[in-house]
Design an enzyme around this catalytic site. Structure first.
Site, mmCIF file in Angstrom:
data_model
loop_
_atom_site.group_PDB
_atom_site.id
_atom_site.type_symbol
_atom_site.label_atom_id
_atom_site.label_comp_id
_atom_site.label_asym_id
_atom_site.label_seq_id
_atom_site.Cartn_x
_atom_site.Cartn_y
_atom_site.Cartn_z
ATOM 1 N N ASP A 95 0.726 -1.187 -0.067
ATOM 2 C CA ASP A 95 0.086 -0.075 -0.123
ATOM 3 C C ASP A 95 0.779 1.184 0.037
ATOM 4 O OD1 ASP A 95 1.193 -0.448 2.487
ATOM 5 O OD2 ASP A 95 -0.794 -0.198 3.542
ATOM 6 N N HIS A 96 2.074 1.051 0.385
ATOM 7 C CA HIS A 96 2.928 2.441 0.609
ATOM 8 C C HIS A 96 3.618 2.875 -0.517
ATOM 9 C CE1 HIS A 96 2.010 1.989 4.874
ATOM 10 N NE2 HIS A 96 2.816 3.023 4.994
ATOM 11 N N ASP A 160 4.144 -1.124 11.455
ATOM 12 C CA ASP A 160 3.432 0.134 11.226
ATOM 13 C C ASP A 160 2.988 0.726 12.529
ATOM 14 O OD1 ASP A 160 2.577 1.759 8.544
ATOM 15 O OD2 ASP A 160 1.356 1.993 10.262
ATOM 16 N N ARG A 448 -1.049 12.259 10.108
ATOM 17 C CA ARG A 448 0.099 12.784 10.479
ATOM 18 C C ARG A 448 0.161 13.981 9.487
ATOM 19 N NH1 ARG A 448 3.882 7.646 11.208
ATOM 20 N NH2 ARG A 448 3.034 7.685 13.388
ATOM 21 N N SER A 643 6.836 7.310 12.792
ATOM 22 C CA SER A 643 6.710 5.804 12.374
ATOM 23 C C SER A 643 7.192 4.712 13.154
ATOM 24 C CB SER A 643 7.630 5.921 10.920
ATOM 25 O OG SER A 643 7.764 4.656 10.477
ATOM 26 N N ARG A 645 9.238 2.582 11.414
ATOM 27 C CA ARG A 645 10.349 2.062 10.595
ATOM 28 C C ARG A 645 11.485 1.851 11.155
ATOM 29 N NH1 ARG A 645 9.611 8.087 7.820
ATOM 30 N NH2 ARG A 645 7.690 7.330 7.699
HETATM 31 C C1 MIC Z 1 3.899 6.459 8.247
HETATM 32 O O1 MIC Z 1 2.490 6.506 8.304
HETATM 33 O O2 MIC Z 1 4.666 7.142 8.818
HETATM 34 C C2 MIC Z 1 3.948 4.859 7.952
HETATM 35 C C3 MIC Z 1 4.609 5.158 6.387
HETATM 36 O O3 MIC Z 1 2.946 4.164 7.712
HETATM 37 C C4 MIC Z 1 5.043 4.249 8.941
HETATM 38 C C5 MIC Z 1 5.654 3.138 8.298
HETATM 39 C C6 MIC Z 1 6.707 3.401 7.506
HETATM 40 O O4 MIC Z 1 7.632 4.307 7.650
HETATM 41 O O5 MIC Z 1 6.760 2.513 6.620
HETATM 42 C C7 MIC Z 1 4.442 4.009 10.328
HETATM 43 O O6 MIC Z 1 3.762 4.737 10.820
HETATM 44 O O7 MIC Z 1 4.867 3.351 10.868
HETATM 45 FE FE1 SF4 Z 2 -0.549 4.564 5.056
HETATM 46 FE FE2 SF4 Z 2 0.886 5.064 7.588
HETATM 47 FE FE3 SF4 Z 2 -0.589 7.221 5.946
HETATM 48 FE FE4 SF4 Z 2 -1.921 4.981 7.318
HETATM 49 S S1 SF4 Z 2 -0.471 6.554 8.154
HETATM 50 S S2 SF4 Z 2 -2.360 5.660 5.210
HETATM 51 S S3 SF4 Z 2 -0.436 3.509 7.106
HETATM 52 S S4 SF4 Z 2 1.312 5.934 5.223
#
Ligand code: MIC
Ligand code: SF4
Length: 755
Positions: A95-96, A160, A448, A643, A645
């Site tokens: 999805d990313h 995640d 976010r 995140s 990550r």
């Molecule tokens: C996000 O919302 O920041 C992400 C991308 O979903 C991350 C995960 C990632 O960095 O791949 C998260 O929230 O953990």
């Molecule tokens: Fe995707 Fe993270 Fe955004 Fe949710 S918050 S839609 S998991 S990038």
């Protein structure tokens, strides 16, 4: 029928005994969070009442979810663990990596071509190790999990931070780094410090323009981005009962934005309705049989102050719609008051984009509420002043929304329907309306809004609101528009008012889908081969990290002293860099490029102490690495917020950073540093942060006697020959110190498997 129904029934069959036993041990009525925690102990039965915020406890999660951007590193690590299959049900969701540009069909095609190598890798690793695979376009991990896998009373971890979304269905679902997931995939326990408990009592009822989103926007304003750290937030009260299941998911989802370990709600009729609507009568029936254990004991909600560490009460009758932002999700402002604030702060009032979607707010109900506003714009002849983008949460939602005419309404107001994926929420957005880095405002229903997040532009002011508020603000084109009181001028020159939004909780004709996008793994995947080209720029097999020897820490240099907010987006940016998430050396080239250097307020511009020259952070760090010199990173409060990550820990580790010394950490990031065999330390005296100068060198005086529960001593040597000796705290327990000594947690697993 639900996936893994036998596993779910297994959990329920043990629940009564385990909850009763825990209640006896603790000697008082139990919260829901405690019931789930105690019924998921690695050792089965509990033999001790744990101290919240103190005891490290081993848990046995029921399942794991990974998304494409984190799964690559998680699975590259799992491949090293030497196991034939994952030990608990696991899924991977693509999805990313799908960029939003011209619309779902075209964008998906482009993504499938540009990320073919990564998707093929993920599909074949999944097939080999018994992991369920959701292909690109199937939907956003957390909506797909809510629709298919989440179950009341369960415990799940996911790579995640928004894994917490499944709290909407009464789970304890927790975001972790890939290395934590690897432990559980490899059949080992998962360790967590027993969380503190925050109770949120919801009284009254949501109505009118106020929505579930506003509950969490308000809570974020109260608790701030670090107020939930180390705690589970448990919602209850009559107001909770009146929220839909996906609305509860929205609230739990954004619990990540207050740093909470997770959030949850007790099992109720809304959850039962949702389970039945998503074809899981079997789960609903099974849950009904153990209902009493899927919510707190009645005494708890009657006198919450006796059982929670902190209580917040929110009256939904008086709760106003909010917009939070810019640049941080906890800057909460009631909609009617935003105009004044924006003018005072010089935030652009003109809104260029309204974006609806993300794992937070992309349910069927969300789309209906936003569509009811868009429909009024059509009926009342109001032309939308901003651009619109929609990312449905899953193919099931998209298909149903199309059948029910919702997508057509959005299209009629000029919206682009993007793929069922993260899209702009993670910077996967080819935004063509800006020439450069112009100052501008966007509103979105995501969670976010850190600087540069959606479009890479540091001057984009992003505000977070409910989908229906985003729709109204986007249509008006103004940040100071208050749909509850203001009018808009329509094409006939008349002043018209938008009526309050109307939503449909669950599709009247049921959900429908032709191809949900799921691929089940082979029963026996042992013959499946997983190939990683040695010349690939996207994927790279991992090499074990070498332990950081005590002696190597003598004379460590300062790499950067980061000032202010330093989220994982600052440490390892997403957007265009997502393409290197499976290639550690390549993605290391973005290490800390977003962090603000405290000595010159610039990003990616630090002094290389070896030459005195200023350069990018990764360049300076590679120079130290080449010279065999270890470095340390210094940071402010809530370092590593955002995140899950683990790249934010693995990249510095790969490049030779030995320690991260900060005022405070976000939970997942602190664990990620430990897992990768690094030192994550906090100042005993926060003001010692001010002692650190640009040319400093560090000595870890007593690292040889690194012990649980004992502060460490660091000598800071300044360039002028003066020095300071400071104390730093850590939260390592004995086994985590073992990870540091072995070079990483994975090295420990490997050694155990080899023995
Ligand atoms: C996000 O919302 O920041 C992400 C991308 O979903 C991350 C995960 C990632 O960095 O791949 C998260 O929230 O953990
Ligand atoms: Fe995707 Fe993270 Fe955004 Fe949710 S918050 S839609 S998991 S990038």
């Amino acid at each position: 029928m639900a996936f893994d129904i036998d596993m779910i029934k297994g959990v329920y069959s043990q629940m009564a005994e385990r909850v009763d036993q825990a209640r006896e041990l603790v000697g008082r009525p139990l919260t829901l969070s405690e019931k789930i925690l105690y019924s998921h102990l690695w050792d089965g039965k509990s033999n001790k009442a744990f101290t919240r915020g103190k005891d490290y406890v081993d848990f046995a999660p029921d399942r794991i979810a990974c998304q494409d951007a984190t799964a690559q590193m998680a699975l590259l690590q799992f491949m090293q663990a030497g196991k034939p299959k994952v030990a608990v049900p696991t899924t991977v969701h693509c999805d990313h990596l799908i960029q939003a540009k011209s619309g779902a069909v075209a964008d998906l095609k482009v993504a499938n071509a540009t990320s073919e190598e990564v998707f093929n890798f993920l599909e074949s690793v999944s097939n080999k190790y018994g992991i369920g695979f959701w292909k690109p376009g199937a939907g956003i991990i957390h909506q797909v999990v809510l629709e298919n896998y989440a179950f009341p009373g369960g415990m799940m971890i996911g790579t995640d931070s928004h894994t917490v979304n499944a709290g909407g269905l009464g789970m304890l679902a927790i975001g972790v780094g890939g290395a934590d997931a690897v432990d559980v995939m490899a059949g080992m326990a998962w360790e967590l410090k027993f969380p503190k408990l925050i109770g949120v009592k919801l009284t009254g009822n949501i109505s009118g323009w106020t929505s579930a989103k506003d509950v969490i926007l308000k809570v974020a304003g109260i608790l701030t981005v670090k107020g939930g750290t180390g705690a589970i937030v448990e919602y209850f009260g009559e107001g909770a009962l009146n929220l839909s299941c996906t609305g509860k998911g929205t609230i739990c989802n954004m619990g990540a934005e207050i740093g909470a370990t997770t959030s949850t709600f007790g099992y109720d009729a809304s959850m039962e309705r949702y389970l039945r609507a998503t074809d899981r009568n079997d789960v609903a029936d099974a849950a009904n049989e153990v209902k009493a254990h899927l919510t707190a004991d009645p005494e708890v909600y009657a006198q919450p102050e006796k059982y929670f560490d902190e209580i917040i009460e929110i009256d939904l009758n008086t709760l106003k719609p909010h917009l939070n932002g810019p640049f941080t999700p906890d800057l909460a402002t009631p909609v009617g008051e935003l105009g004044k604030k924006a003018k005072a702060n010089d935030w652009p009032l003109k809104v260029d984009w309204g974006l609806i979607g993300s794992c937070t707010n992309s349910s069927y109900e969300d789309l209906t509420r936003a569509a009811s506003i868009a429909k009024q714009a059509i009926d009342k002849k109001i032309k939308s002043k901003s651009d619109f983008g929609i990312n449905p949460g899953s193919e099931q939602i998209r298909f149903t929304a199309e059948r029910d005419g919702l997508l057509q309404i959005f299209e009629e107001v000029g919206a682009t329907i993007f793929t069922n994926a993260c899209g702009p929420c993670i910077g996967q957005w080819d935004r063509s309306d800006l020439k450069g880095d112009e100052k501008n405002t966007i509103v979105h229903s995501f969670n976010r809004n850190f600087s540069k997040r959606a479009d890479g532009n540091p001057n984009t002011h992003a505000f977070v609101g409910s989908p229906e508020m985003v729709a109204a603000i986007a249509i008006s084109g103004r940040l100071d528009f208050d749909p509850m009181n203001d009018t808009l001028i329509n094409e006939d020159g008349e002043a018209v008012k938008l009526d309050m939004p109307l939503g449909i909780e669950l599709p009247v004709n049921g959900f429908a889908v032709e191809d949900a996008g799921f691929i089940a793994p082979d029963e026996d995947g042992s013959g499946v081969s997983v190939k990683v080209s040695p010349t690939s720029e996207r994927l790279q097999l991992l090499e074990s990290f070498q332990p950081i020897e005590n002696e190597s820490l003598a004379g460590a240099k300062l790499l950067i002293k980061a000032q202010g907010k330093c989220t994982t987006d600052h440490i390892s940016m997403a957007g265009p860099w997502l393409r290197f998430r499976g290639h550690l050396d390549n993605i290391a080239n973005n290490t800390l490029i977003g962090a603000v250097n405290a000595f010159n307020q610039k990003t990616n511009f630090v002094k290389n102490q070896l030459t005195g020259e200023y350069m990018g952070v990764p360049d300076a760090q590679r120079a130290y690495k080449a010279a065999g010199i270890k470095t340390i990173v210094v940071g402010d409060h809530n370092y590593g917020e955002g995140s899950s990550r683990e790249h934010a820990a693995m990249q510095p580790r790969h490049l030779g950073v030995a320690a991260v010394l900060v005022k405070s950490f976000a939970r997942i990031h602190e664990t990620n540093l430990k897992k990768q065999g690094m030192l994550g330390l906090t100042f005993v005296n926060e003001s010692d942060y001010d002692l650190i100068k640009e040319d400093d060198t560090f000595n870890f005086v007593d690292i040889a006697s690194f012990k649980a529960g004992q502060a460490l001593t660091i000598e800071i040597k300044h360039a002028d020959g003066t020095a300071h000796t400071i104390q730093v705290n850590h939260t390592y327990n004995d086994s985590q110190i073992g990870w540091f000594r072995a070079g990483s947690a994975l090295n420990v697993i490997k050694k155990e498997n080899a023995a």
